[in-house]
Design an enzyme around this catalytic site. Sequence first.
Site, PDB file in Angstrom:
ATOM      1  N   SER A 305      -1.083 -16.665 -33.960  1.00 30.29           N
ATOM      2  CA  SER A 305      -1.391 -15.243 -34.163  1.00 30.29           C
ATOM      3  C   SER A 305      -1.877 -14.497 -32.928  1.00 30.29           C
ATOM      4  CB  SER A 305      -2.434 -15.096 -35.275  1.00 30.29           C
ATOM      5  OG  SER A 305      -1.880 -15.511 -36.516  1.00 30.29           O
ATOM      6  N   VAL A 306      -2.201 -15.188 -31.851  1.00 28.12           N
ATOM      7  CA  VAL A 306      -2.546 -14.484 -30.609  1.00 28.12           C
ATOM      8  C   VAL A 306      -1.364 -13.611 -30.180  1.00 28.12           C
ATOM      9  CG1 VAL A 306      -3.177 -14.782 -28.173  1.00 28.12           C
ATOM     10  CG2 VAL A 306      -4.167 -16.296 -29.895  1.00 28.12           C
TER      11      VAL A 306
END
Length: 587
Positions: A305-306
């Site tokens: 999700s970064v």
Amino acid sequence: MWRRRALGWLFICITSLVLLLVRLMQIQLIETKTFSKHNVNLLEESVKQRTQELVIDNGRGNFLDRNGVMLTHKKVAVLVLFPFLKKMDWEAKKVSEISGISEDVLKIAVEGAKKPFAFGDPQPVELTSSQMERINGLKIPGVFAIEKKFERSEVPAEQLIGLTGENPKELKNRYPNKDLSEKTLLGVSGLEESFDEFLLPEGKSKLVYHVDGSGGPLFGIDVKYVDPANPFYPVNVRTTLDKNLQQKAEGLVERYQIKKGGLVLLDIEDNSVLAMVSRPSINKKDPYSGGGITNMMVKQQIVGSVFKTVVAAAAIDENFDDPTRFFDCSKKINGKPELKYNYGMLDFVTSFSRSCNRTFGELAKELQKTNPHILEDYAAKLSLTGSVGWKGDVYHTSDFKQFADEDKGRVFLSDEARKDANFAAMSGIGQHEVRVTPIAVANMMATIARGGKKEAVRAVSKIEYKNGTTMVDFPEQSIKGDTISPYTAMKLQKLLREVVLNPNGTGRWFKDLPYEVAGKSGTAETGKYEDGKQLHNKWFAGYFPYQNPKYVLVAANLDVVDSEGGVNLLFADMVKMLYEKNHSNEE
């Protein structure tokens, strides 16, 4: 008949003598320094047969931290004793009184010695400058107080700095035009490899004395100091590391039992590495086993999700961040009910702070329809793809790279995947084919914190000659190509801060830290399993202080089960440590 036979023998004898003469000329005059395919230095070897020596410095260049502290080695003031003392009546008592070492212990050490030695080696007794001066003032032949270079048992940032080793074949391949001993150390990984040509020794510094066949002094007890006598070498490579910060970072990685992964700490102002830790550690007995020699911080990893930060940047520029629009975060990215992370209906900002997969999968698909390359374009603008390490022309070396083993990041592997809506959705949450390096993630955060200014990451600021003057400078360097606008950077800064401020945000654990943190979490499925359990890469990447950014920190724990191996405590303790360090300095 007999005359013919005699002439034949005469011809054979003359030919043999000529060949012998040629061979002697080859040995004595022509190939004295590079004899045979092994490049044996005959002069050195002949000297070795009739001398004994103590190497003080092997002549290879040194690595320093940003404050000038030696990293791989240390210079220690030691007491050096020569074995011929056993045949003399020397003033051991006076040496004992000055050094604090028992007289009997000194004499026993000399009696058992066959070669000159630093007393106590491999853990030598360290002398003060006053003790050194007084011992040398005694002027006892065979007794010296000198500074000797020792290799550190624990090298900070060992994967970043790298290893050296002997490899005659590679030595000849790498430096075909240099006359180097087969035993010359070569850099085989990390900065040791990148800067190897600068670090090659001009010669060793050593104490030498001549011996006869029994090991006794040949020309009396005169000990000579031999030095390459070059005021410029060996050079010092001044890294951007802070040794104190590096050691504390390594201590925290050990405390939180990161078995695979590590952290990157950048100074935002000059975009340089303050600390870099990679695990697993290097197995000194067998460096190539267990993957320890690999610097995980410059290798491709699944980021999870970064990567939503990239999608958010594209959504902002394409006006897909409508604050009145809500996304159904009760569903998974494939439309099935989300049981574990059922957040209901969320807007864009809240979706980012709570890391809703559905939102960023949908946005990635919509963005892909406008431009199949848009995710790759924005990943490049944020320096996630391509290499981020300093590179350029240095002397006769074109395209010199500080991080020789750095991977490039990627979003897609094929044009088919690039145009597939489902693959776009998976890529939007940092899965499928998305791969980035932790150092590139750190650089993305630094780019955002600086308002869109994209710079290369440095681990070395300059190479210095032995006398302290600069040989090569590595100035701050912009990364070519498009970047995000200051407006987009400002919007991303607010999104990253909201991750921490939102009571349900994935970075809420950092709300009460002494520095205000902005950042993004990531939990990526790796496709690997252990005992039937899915393994994950866990990340938190952020910068601080929010209002006046100084540091970027990326912490990653790789291939761990979902219920274990978080990085929040590691990240939080690093922030606290930096705050305490800075404020104790102010006091």
